[in-house]
Design a protein around this motif. Structure first.
Motif, PDB file in Angstrom:
ATOM      1  N   VAL A   1      -0.546   2.184   5.624  1.00 43.38           N
ATOM      2  CA  VAL A   1       0.363   2.485   4.514  1.00 43.38           C
ATOM      3  C   VAL A   1       1.666   1.712   4.708  1.00 43.38           C
ATOM      4  O   VAL A   1       2.218   1.674   5.811  1.00 43.38           O
ATOM      5  CB  VAL A   1       0.663   4.000   4.433  1.00 43.38           C
TER       6      VAL A   1
ATOM      7  N   ALA B   1       1.417   5.504  -0.529  1.00 43.11           N
ATOM      8  CA  ALA B   1       0.835   6.847  -0.493  1.00 43.11           C
ATOM      9  C   ALA B   1       1.870   7.845  -1.006  1.00 43.11           C
ATOM     10  O   ALA B   1       3.080   7.613  -0.896  1.00 43.11           O
ATOM     11  CB  ALA B   1       0.409   7.212   0.928  1.00 43.11           C
TER      12      ALA B   1
ATOM     13  N   ARG C   1       0.853  -1.192   0.000  1.00 41.62           N
ATOM     14  CA  ARG C   1       0.000   0.000   0.000  1.00 41.62           C
ATOM     15  C   ARG C   1       0.888   1.241   0.000  1.00 41.62           C
ATOM     16  O   ARG C   1       1.675   1.448   0.929  1.00 41.62           O
ATOM     17  CB  ARG C   1      -0.922  -0.028   1.224  1.00 41.62           C
TER      18      ARG C   1
END
Length: 367
Positions: free
Chosen positions: A60, A7, A5
């Motif tokens: 994240v 960002a 994940r």
């Protein structure tokens, strides 16, 4: 399968290319773009006005930080303490003290911090570094980097921190040497095998500016590495035309020219790895080394520190500058700057030692 994940903090300017890259990996099922953080968020992605809000809202694995220089350390620390690995844009920090602070966070958290010097993931750069290390160019007289770039008023008005040495009492250390042409210095140090903080013995700076800014736009910097190599950086943002930067290794068996932006040594083109892909591979298997771990930017940060603590750049006299364009396209051209850059590169000399007219100095003997 969606992959780690990811960002992105800072989605304007260069940050937009990071969003595109994560999107590319997501389409291949190798990553998932879970959100962006920016005071001016845009697009259809989950958006937050701060990285802190994003990290509180979602899990994240990797944070890409492409924000103003003076925010790098607090945001990278925030991400790593939240358990994320970091891809941090260059320059990683604005001072040696910040570098040491961030290095301590890396050691404490055990997180990975890759720095965005993408030229160091180029097979061309690594090939030339190996040639130097193997003695294929003979005895090295020195390494030089030349940068002849064009930047208009629009470039310096794109953000409050652009062209600043300090902003709101905080070090920024923007400037030709430390930001737009930072790759030149970092790659030159890599070619010498002198990337660590203790691999730089001394740094001499001559900083000038033709633009109405705080930071330098036309400069020479001479680095002496711990192994005794002279590295000469000669760069400008006030050239007649925008040319690709070059790194030249001056050897007794011949010179080698690296054009890192196009991954070429001479006319031979090489491939380049992707820093985010490398970071993801390192996460999956720590035996895969990072191309640019934070520790490998210590030598570069010694140069940033020398620029930070140097006297403010000297304004180039009007008689050495020609202005072109209007409004946001207005820009200065330092007269004959290309010739002086080439001489500095060839002679491993500072502009003042050569007697460049805007320095007010006489040429040194035998320069």
């Amino acid at each position: 399968m969606t992959g780690p994940r990811v960002a992105v903090a800072g989605v304007h300017g260069h940050g937009a290319s990071h969003v595109r890259n994560v999107t590319r990996l997501a389409a291949a099922g190798r990553a998932e773009l879970v959100g962006v953080a920016d005071p001016r968020p845009g697009g259809d992605l989950p958006s937050f006005t701060s990285l802190e809000q994003l990290l509180q809202a979602t899990e994240v694995d990797v944070v890409i930080i492409s924000t103003p220089i003076q925010t790098h350390v607090p945001l990278a620390e925030l991400a790593m303490r939240a358990g994320a690995d970091v891809l941090l844009e260059k320059p990683p920090t604005a001072s040696l003290a910040e570098f040491e602070q961030l290095s301590a966070v890396v050691a404490e958290t055990g997180r990975a911090c890759q720095v965005g010097f993408q030229a160091q993931a180029s097979e061309a750069t690594l090939k030339l570094a190996a040639m130097v290390a193997d003695g294929q160019l003979g005895e090295i007289r020195g390494i030089s980097a030349t940068g002849k770039w064009v930047r208009t008023a629009k470039y310096f008005q794109r953000a409050r921190w652009a062209g600043k040495r300090r902003l709101d009492g905080v070090d920024v250390v923007d400037g030709a040497v430390t930001n737009p042409l930072a790759h030149s210095t970092a790659a030159a140090l890599l070619l010498d095998g002198s990337t660590g903080v203790d691999d730089v013995r001394s740094v001499e700076t001559e900083l000038y500016r033709a633009n109405p800014i705080e930071s330098d736009d036309t400069s020479t910097v001479r680095i002496t590495t711990s192994r005794g190599t002279t590295i000469l950086i000669a760069v400008t943002l006030c050239a007649t035309e925008h040319l690709e930067p070059s790194l030249i290794v001056h050897g007794s068996e011949g010179d080698a020219v690296l054009r890192y932006a196009s991954d070429r040594i001479g006319e031979t083109k090489y491939a380049r790895a992707d820093l985010l892909e490398n970071l993801l591979a390192h996460r999956a298997d720590p035996a895969v080394p990072l191309y640019v771990p934070l520790a490998a930017t210590g030598g570069f940060t010694r140069v940033v520190e020398a620029v930070r603590t140097a006297a403010d750049p000297v304004e180039i006299p009007a008689e050495s500058v020609r202005w072109e364009g209007e409004g946001l396209e207005r820009r200065p051209i330092v007269l004959d700057v290309e010739n002086w850059i080439d001489r500095a590169s060839d002679e491993l000399a500072l502009f003042g030692e050569l007697g460049a007219p805007w320095t007010g100095q006489s040429p040194r003997e035998n320069s």
